[in-house]
Scaffold this motif. Structure first.
Motif, PDB file in Angstrom:
ATOM      1  N   ILE A  95       0.844  -1.197   0.000  1.00 19.81           N
ATOM      2  CA  ILE A  95       0.000   0.000   0.000  1.00 19.81           C
ATOM      3  C   ILE A  95       0.875   1.241   0.000  1.00 19.81           C
ATOM      4  N   VAL A  96       0.575   2.189  -0.895  1.00 20.17           N
ATOM      5  CA  VAL A  96       1.206   3.505  -0.875  1.00 20.17           C
ATOM      6  C   VAL A  96       0.083   4.535  -0.759  1.00 20.17           C
ATOM      7  N   PRO A  97      -0.151   5.078   0.434  1.00 16.89           N
ATOM      8  CA  PRO A  97      -1.212   6.075   0.607  1.00 16.89           C
ATOM      9  C   PRO A  97      -0.794   7.435   0.062  1.00 16.89           C
ATOM     10  N   GLU A  98      -1.771   8.343  -0.024  1.00 18.55           N
ATOM     11  CA  GLU A  98      -1.484   9.691  -0.534  1.00 18.55           C
ATOM     12  C   GLU A  98      -0.471  10.407   0.370  1.00 18.55           C
ATOM     13  N   GLN A  99      -0.580  10.199   1.670  1.00 18.07           N
ATOM     14  CA  GLN A  99       0.345  10.801   2.624  1.00 18.07           C
ATOM     15  C   GLN A  99       0.952   9.682   3.482  1.00 18.07           C
ATOM     16  N   PRO A 100       2.072   9.113   3.055  1.00 20.22           N
ATOM     17  CA  PRO A 100       2.680   7.998   3.797  1.00 20.22           C
ATOM     18  C   PRO A 100       3.034   8.393   5.231  1.00 20.22           C
ATOM     19  N   SER A 101       2.773   7.487   6.157  1.00 20.01           N
ATOM     20  CA  SER A 101       3.124   7.710   7.562  1.00 20.01           C
ATOM     21  C   SER A 101       4.490   7.087   7.832  1.00 20.01           C
ATOM     22  N   LEU A 102       5.501   7.936   7.960  1.00 17.19           N
ATOM     23  CA  LEU A 102       6.868   7.481   8.204  1.00 17.19           C
ATOM     24  C   LEU A 102       7.396   8.181   9.458  1.00 17.19           C
ATOM     25  N   TYR A 103       8.248   7.492  10.209  1.00 14.57           N
ATOM     26  CA  TYR A 103       8.863   8.105  11.379  1.00 14.57           C
ATOM     27  C   TYR A 103       9.976   9.048  10.901  1.00 14.57           C
ATOM     28  N   ASP A 104       9.739  10.355  11.026  1.00 11.13           N
ATOM     29  CA  ASP A 104      10.664  11.309  10.414  1.00 11.13           C
ATOM     30  C   ASP A 104      12.021  11.378  11.110  1.00 11.13           C
ATOM     31  N   TRP A 105      12.144  10.827  12.343  1.00  9.41           N
ATOM     32  CA  TRP A 105      13.424  10.851  13.041  1.00  9.41           C
ATOM     33  C   TRP A 105      14.322   9.683  12.649  1.00  9.41           C
ATOM     34  N   MET A 106      13.754   8.696  11.951  1.00 12.83           N
ATOM     35  CA  MET A 106      14.545   7.555  11.495  1.00 12.83           C
ATOM     36  C   MET A 106      15.306   7.911  10.226  1.00 12.83           C
ATOM     37  N   THR A 107      16.394   7.199   9.982  1.00 14.33           N
ATOM     38  CA  THR A 107      17.056   7.309   8.688  1.00 14.33           C
ATOM     39  C   THR A 107      16.321   6.417   7.689  1.00 14.33           C
ATOM     40  N   VAL A 108      16.658   6.577   6.418  1.00 10.15           N
ATOM     41  CA  VAL A 108      16.052   5.757   5.373  1.00 10.15           C
ATOM     42  C   VAL A 108      16.338   4.279   5.630  1.00 10.15           C
ATOM     43  N   ASP A 109      17.584   3.955   5.993  1.00 10.79           N
ATOM     44  CA  ASP A 109      17.936   2.559   6.227  1.00 10.79           C
ATOM     45  C   ASP A 109      17.265   2.019   7.483  1.00 10.79           C
TER      46      ASP A 109
END
Length: 324
Positions: A86-100
């Motif tokens: 699933i890719v929502p319109e506004q993905p919920s990601l933890y912004d303090w994490m790095t990509v990896d």
């Protein structure tokens, strides 16, 4: 858990979803064939996001039935989510994490191999693994979300307005990756209002308006069977030169009628051209956007959801009605 359907990745049958006095999805039925890019098109408020929430089992429908990969999205929700991305319109990601770190965290919910595939996807997208999520542009965040949604190699990928707010080059790259996924046998369900972009990638399209399904067909068939007629008549008082259920929309500016029609034969067009009331008739192949506007913007829906031509005149048409 039920066995997956070999023919349909998603099946809606007379689905109804109400929010108090508002019917967000109204008797909607359609099938999404396996291994295609299927686009659900409609304006804001058409019922697209509610339909996606229903197929994910995050909202319970009030009527009808839904099957996703042959499963009930509510009863089989946990097992089903391991088979879809699933890719929502506004993905919920933890912004303090790095990509990896984001990939490492998500890998705990999936089988072995997820993290390696995620890191390969990030590498192909050119995203620095040490960057924090909050440092990424919206386009880069969308690519992280896509990498998370596809690293477990889902059978079905669902995208809700995935290119909203992205710059043109990122949107193009994002959508073209959907064609590649369908070519490997995955099914892609895409909800969007970016019609020109969808036209480049979709195999099938469904059109929704105010919670109702207006039309659903393969894109190839839809474009092959739909024509735009520009008809110049001899007088502004002359009625529409064509009638019948196959007229999607009809509009007049001065002495010119613009008709969007389906399944009209060459002989029927010739009848119009040879009419004493017609000066000239040209036939064009409309774009998907023009077809969308014809069905959604300038048509009325009857009780069964099928489009009807907007009434123009009580006079008889110049040519016989088109029979289906």
């Amino acid at each position: 858990m039920n066995a997956p359907s070999p023919a349909s990745a998603i099946r809606f049958q007379s689905v109804i979803k109400r929010y108090r006095k508002t019917t967000a999805v109204d008797q909607v039925s359609f099938d999404v064939p396996s291994g295609v890019v299927f686009a659900l098109l409609g304006d804001n408020g058409a019922g697209k996001t509610t339909s996606i929430k229903a197929m994910l089992g995050t909202v319970r429908i009030d009527g009808g039935s839904i099957r996703v990969l042959g499963c009930d999205p509510v009863a089989d929700s946990v097992a089903l989510r391991h088979r879809i991305g699933i890719v929502p319109e506004q993905p919920s990601l933890y912004d303090w994490m790095t990509v990896d770190e984001t990939g490492w965290f998500a890998a705990g919910f999936h089988a072995e191999g997820f993290l390696a595939r995620y890191r390969e996807s990030i590498r192909r997208f050119g995203i620095a693994p040490g960057k924090r999520i909050r440092e990424l542009s919206k386009g880069m965040k969308a690519k992280v979300a896509l990498s998370l949604a596809t690293a477990h190699e889902p059978e079905l990928l669902i995208l809700d307005e995935p290119t909203s707010g992205l710059d043109p080059m990122v949107r193009r790259e994002f959508l073209e990756s959907m064609i590649e996924r369908a070519a490997t046998g995955q099914t892609v369900f895409l909800s969007s209002h970016q019609i020109n972009e969808v036209e480049r990638v979709a195999d099938h399209v469904a059109l929704m308006k105010q919670g109702r399904l207006v039309h659903c067909e393969s894109l190839e068939s839809l474009k092959r069977n739909t024509r735009e007629l520009l008809v110049n008549v001899t007088d502004t008082g002359v009625p529409s030169p064509l009638g019948g259920d196959n007229v999607i929309s009809a509009n007049r500016t001065g002495r010119q009628w613009r008709l969007l029609v389906r399944d009209v034969t060459d002989s029927q067009i010739a009848e119009i051209e040879n009419s004493e009331f017609v000066d000239r008739c040209s036939v064009n192949e409309p774009s998907l956007e023009e077809i969308f506007v014809g069905y959604i913007g300038e048509s009325m829906s009857t009780d069964d959801g099928m489009p009807q031509p907007r009434p123009q005149s009580d006079d008889q048409p110049l040519a016989p009605e088109v029979s289906s």
